[in-house]
Every structure is written in C-alpha cells, then in structure tokens.
Motif scaffolding. Structure first.
Motif, PDB file in Angstrom:
ATOM      1  N   VAL A 135       1.152  -8.607   8.079  1.00  0.00           N
ATOM      2  CA  VAL A 135       0.934  -7.904   9.349  1.00  0.00           C
ATOM      3  C   VAL A 135       1.351  -6.444   9.226  1.00  0.00           C
ATOM      4  O   VAL A 135       0.633  -5.531   9.655  1.00  0.00           O
ATOM      5  N   VAL A 136       2.516  -6.201   8.625  1.00  0.00           N
ATOM      6  CA  VAL A 136       3.005  -4.827   8.479  1.00  0.00           C
ATOM      7  C   VAL A 136       2.099  -4.031   7.535  1.00  0.00           C
ATOM      8  O   VAL A 136       1.798  -2.858   7.781  1.00  0.00           O
ATOM      9  N   GLY A 137       1.642  -4.664   6.447  1.00  0.00           N
ATOM     10  CA  GLY A 137       0.733  -3.989   5.534  1.00  0.00           C
ATOM     11  C   GLY A 137      -0.590  -3.649   6.204  1.00  0.00           C
ATOM     12  O   GLY A 137      -1.141  -2.553   6.012  1.00  0.00           O
ATOM     13  N   THR A 138      -1.123  -4.576   7.009  1.00  0.00           N
ATOM     14  CA  THR A 138      -2.348  -4.308   7.755  1.00  0.00           C
ATOM     15  C   THR A 138      -2.132  -3.181   8.755  1.00  0.00           C
ATOM     16  O   THR A 138      -3.028  -2.350   8.972  1.00  0.00           O
ATOM     17  N   SER A 139      -0.954  -3.141   9.358  1.00  0.00           N
ATOM     18  CA  SER A 139      -0.631  -2.047  10.287  1.00  0.00           C
ATOM     19  C   SER A 139      -0.653  -0.714   9.568  1.00  0.00           C
ATOM     20  O   SER A 139      -1.172   0.287  10.088  1.00  0.00           O
ATOM     21  N   ALA A 140      -0.085  -0.674   8.360  1.00  0.00           N
ATOM     22  CA  ALA A 140      -0.094   0.569   7.580  1.00  0.00           C
ATOM     23  C   ALA A 140      -1.523   0.993   7.265  1.00  0.00           C
ATOM     24  O   ALA A 140      -1.871   2.183   7.368  1.00  0.00           O
ATOM     25  N   ASN A 141      -2.371   0.042   6.892  1.00  0.00           N
ATOM     26  CA  ASN A 141      -3.775   0.357   6.612  1.00  0.00           C
ATOM     27  C   ASN A 141      -4.498   0.862   7.861  1.00  0.00           C
ATOM     28  O   ASN A 141      -5.338   1.761   7.791  1.00  0.00           O
ATOM     29  N   THR A 142      -4.177   0.269   9.021  1.00  0.00           N
ATOM     30  CA  THR A 142      -4.815   0.686  10.270  1.00  0.00           C
ATOM     31  C   THR A 142      -4.423   2.111  10.630  1.00  0.00           C
ATOM     32  O   THR A 142      -5.275   2.914  11.043  1.00  0.00           O
ATOM     33  N   MET A 143      -3.150   2.435  10.474  1.00  0.00           N
ATOM     34  CA  MET A 143      -2.706   3.804  10.754  1.00  0.00           C
ATOM     35  C   MET A 143      -3.380   4.788   9.806  1.00  0.00           C
ATOM     36  O   MET A 143      -3.840   5.858  10.211  1.00  0.00           O
ATOM     37  N   VAL A 323      -4.374  -5.448  15.664  1.00  0.00           N
ATOM     38  CA  VAL A 323      -3.806  -5.782  14.346  1.00  0.00           C
ATOM     39  C   VAL A 323      -3.309  -7.230  14.306  1.00  0.00           C
ATOM     40  O   VAL A 323      -3.721  -7.997  13.426  1.00  0.00           O
ATOM     41  N   PRO A 324      -2.437  -7.664  15.231  1.00  0.00           N
ATOM     42  CA  PRO A 324      -2.034  -9.075  15.187  1.00  0.00           C
ATOM     43  C   PRO A 324      -3.188 -10.038  15.467  1.00  0.00           C
ATOM     44  O   PRO A 324      -3.167 -11.182  15.007  1.00  0.00           O
ATOM     45  N   VAL A 325      -4.214  -9.595  16.200  1.00  0.00           N
ATOM     46  CA  VAL A 325      -5.379 -10.453  16.413  1.00  0.00           C
ATOM     47  C   VAL A 325      -6.089 -10.717  15.088  1.00  0.00           C
ATOM     48  O   VAL A 325      -6.362 -11.866  14.722  1.00  0.00           O
TER      49      VAL A 325
END
Length: 407
Positions: A135-143, A323-325
């Motif tokens: 989740v945190v890695g996906t958040s970094a990619n989204t940012m 992101v969490p979705v």
C-alpha cells in the motif's frame, strides 16, 4: 506502521519506481506535445480534440483484453517488451511528414501497450512488497505519477515551441528505453503466474474468469464500485475552464485549480500512507469518497477563487481513497489473476470517466457550469454514501481466502 524509508530500502521497488517516473513524465510530455503539434499544424480544434481523446480511449480496450498478458507470461518480460515496443513506436511517430491518420494509429498502439505494462507492474509490485508495504509503495507511485503528469504536461508547450514535436517524442522514447533498462537490471525474474491451462487460455476465457471472480466475491465487487466516484468527480477537470470563465477568473485560474487538485492528491496520499493505520484506511473509504465530491456543491454560490482553491484541494486530497481501493482489489485477487483484474479496474474507471466527461460537456451547453459542478457534487455524495454504507457492511464481514492469504 510501514514507513516510506522501509519501502525504498527495497532495491526492486526503487528500480520500478524510477522507471515508472521517467516513462510517465516522458509519456505525458509526448501526449501534450502531439496534441499541441496537431493543432499547430492543422489549426483545427476538432482534430486536436480527437488526438487528445486517443490518449484515453485505448485504455477501454487494452485494460480488458491485454492486461491478462501479465498473467500468462513472465511479468518482467511483459514490462520490458512493452517499454521497448513503445519506444520503437514513438520513434516512428517522430518521423517528419507522417500523415495524421498514421500518427493516430501509432498513438493508439502506444496507448494499447500501456495496459499490459501497467498490469504487469501492479502485479509485480504486489509480490515485491507485501502487506502494508504494498500500500505504501503504491502510494509512492501515485504521488510520483501526479508529479510526473504535471511535469510532462507543463513541459510540452515549451518543448514544442523551442524544439519541435519530434524532439519531445524522441525524449519519450528515451524514457521508455531507460525504464526497460532499469527493470532488466533491477527487477528479479519470477515464474509465470498462471501455469497450465490458464496460461494458454484465450483473452475471453481470462476475462470471463475474472468477471466470475468479481460476481462471486462481494468484497471485491464493492471495492470496484468505488470506481464510480472518481468518474463523477471528473467534473473538476471537464468544466474547470468554463467555470472559471463564468466566475470571472479567466482561463489562467483553470490551470491553477487543476494544479492545486494534483497537489492535494499528493498531500492526501502521503498523509494517509504515513499517518493512518492500515485497518483504519479501509474503514475510511466511504468517508473519503463522500469528502471528495461534497465540496463541489458549494460552487453553485460562486464562492470566489480562494474558496475554489480549497474545494479543488480537498477533492484532490480526499481522492487518496483510490489507493487503498486498488490495492485492496489486487490483494483480494488470487496471484495468478492480478494482472487481468488490475486492468479491469482501470478500464472500468476509464469508462466512467469518459461517460462523465461527455455528459458534463453536454449539460454545460444547457446549464451554467457552476450548476453542473454543484449537481455533480450532490450526486457524488449520494452515490459514494451508498457505496460507503455497502462497504461498511462488507468490511465488517469475513474476508475472502485470497485476501486472508495476502494479509
């Protein structure tokens, strides 16, 4: 709770992250440059609109039909092959004097290759980083994606004006090549996700299996319903220019509001990933979805540019629920089907977004843009509230076997 430092300590994630940032910035530089270049050479807003639409429409087909390649072949190979083929196609697009029809065909081919690449990347990331790290890695990619999109679009006008469209396309080809190199050197090869008959199954069989999984898993089905909310909130992009003109702030304010919305997304994703516990994130999905739409209802009163800035920022920040979705959908899916499922989610999002943009444009021909935006805000609150209530009941129940395994 997982920190960004822990995620970036993973060398495979760093390779994926850097390649993703380079190719995304280059991709949006090319998208903006081609759109501007077509208008500059034709002076036709219609041709420009068609060119811009082609940056999104292939996702509808590719997301459903091509994303399954990430499950039937080595995902590392799929990513590298997609990057190299996109680089080659973009180089062809840079050929001087290319007919517009050929440019469009090459553009569509490039965009179609995005789907297997993105699906393979998402599925690989779910193995490189597990649990909350994913989740945190996906958040970094989204940012990073939001920053790269802004940088790419911002640089498109200057590059076309100073160096020409071909130069922008060569830069894009270079970013794809660099991404392929980073993945080749930095990402470990893994066995094919689907073995035996699933691997050799056709596109229809793969799509049918994923559809059956969605129908049979209420948790997965409810998570995918959240794709409707960002579609409704596309009003923030579709009508921002006519809205700022209506309110007397001019077209320059439209760009500022879109930039503020992107900044809000970056802040929201960072804050939720950094400060909110994993179990709380999932409970907040409905609240954040409602919050992403609710502020637009205030636009009916023309609150002023400062208030508008707050509205667009809150919308962007609250959209962090996506992101969490998406990570929830992936982790609730068996590993051998994650490529196909991530593609289906993205295709669904594009369908809703495209329908919403068309609907808002038609409505704004009859009603004031501010009224359409406000109505979209109210609709978003109702729809996201209903989905949120459904999710609350599902989240309180037992999880699927696939989800329990991943967690």
């Amino acid at each position: 709770m997982t920190t960004f430092r822990e995620v970036f300590a993973n060398s495979e994630f760093r390779a994926i992250f850097c390649g993703f940032g380079l190719s995304t910035a280059g991709d949006f530089l090319a998208r903006g440059s081609v759109t501007i270049g077509v208008y500059a050479s034709s002076q036709s807003t219609g041709l420009m609109a068609i060119t811009y639409a082609l940056t999104f429409l292939p996702d509808l087909v590719g997301g459903a039909l091509l994303s399954g390649l990430a499950d039937r072949f080595s995902r590392k190979t799929v990513m590298i092959a997609a990057d190299l083929m996109r680089a080659a196609l973009v180089v062809l697009m840079a050929t001087a004097g290319l007919p517009l029809a050929m440019l469009w065909l090459l553009f569509i081919a490039v965009r179609l290759l995005d789907s297997p690449f993105r699906s393979a990347q998402t599925a690989t990331l779910s193995l490189v980083l597990t649990g909350d790290r994913y989740v945190v890695g996906t958040s970094a990619n989204t940012m990073l994606a939001n920053l790269a999109v802004g940088a790419g679009f911002a640089g498109a006008g200057a590059v076309v004006q100073q160096l020409g469209m071909s130069t922008a396309l060569y830069i894009n080809a270079g970013t794809f090549a660099c991404s392929a190199l980073l993945i080749w050197r930095g990402v470990r090869s893994r066995p094919v996700a689907a073995t035996g008959s699933p691997r050799t199954a056709g596109w229809w069989t793969s799509l049918a299996a994923s559809s059956q999984l969605v129908r049979s898993d209420r948790r997965l089905r409810t998570l995918m319903c959240f794709a409707v909310v960002p579609g409704i909130c596309m009003v923030s992009t579709a009508l921002v220019a006519p809205y700022t003109i209506e309110t007397g702030n001019g077209e320059a304010a439209a760009g500022a509001l879109m930039g503020i919305g992107s900044a809000g997304m970056v802040v929201g994703v960072w804050a939720v990933a950094r400060w909110v516990r994993p179990e709380v994130r999932m409970r907040l999905l409905g609240v954040l979805a409602v919050l992403s739409a609710a502020p637009f209802a205030l636009c009916a009163w023309h609150p002023g540019l400062i208030a508008d800035s707050v509205i667009w920022f809150v919308n962007g920040a609250a959209t962090c629920f996506w992101v969490p979705v998406t990570t929830g959908v992936v982790t609730a899916t068996p590993e051998a089907m994650r490529g196909q499922m991530s593609g289906m989610v993205f295709a669904l999002l594009r369908v809703v977004q495209g329908t919403a943009v068309l609907t808002y444009g038609l409505l704004a021909e009859v009603f004031a843009p501010s009224s359409v935006i406000a109505a979209a805000g109210v609709l978003g609150v109702v729809v996201s509230g209903l989905i949120g209530l459904a999710w609350r009941r599902v989240d309180a129940g037992p999880r699927s076997a696939a989800a329990n395994t991943v967690q």
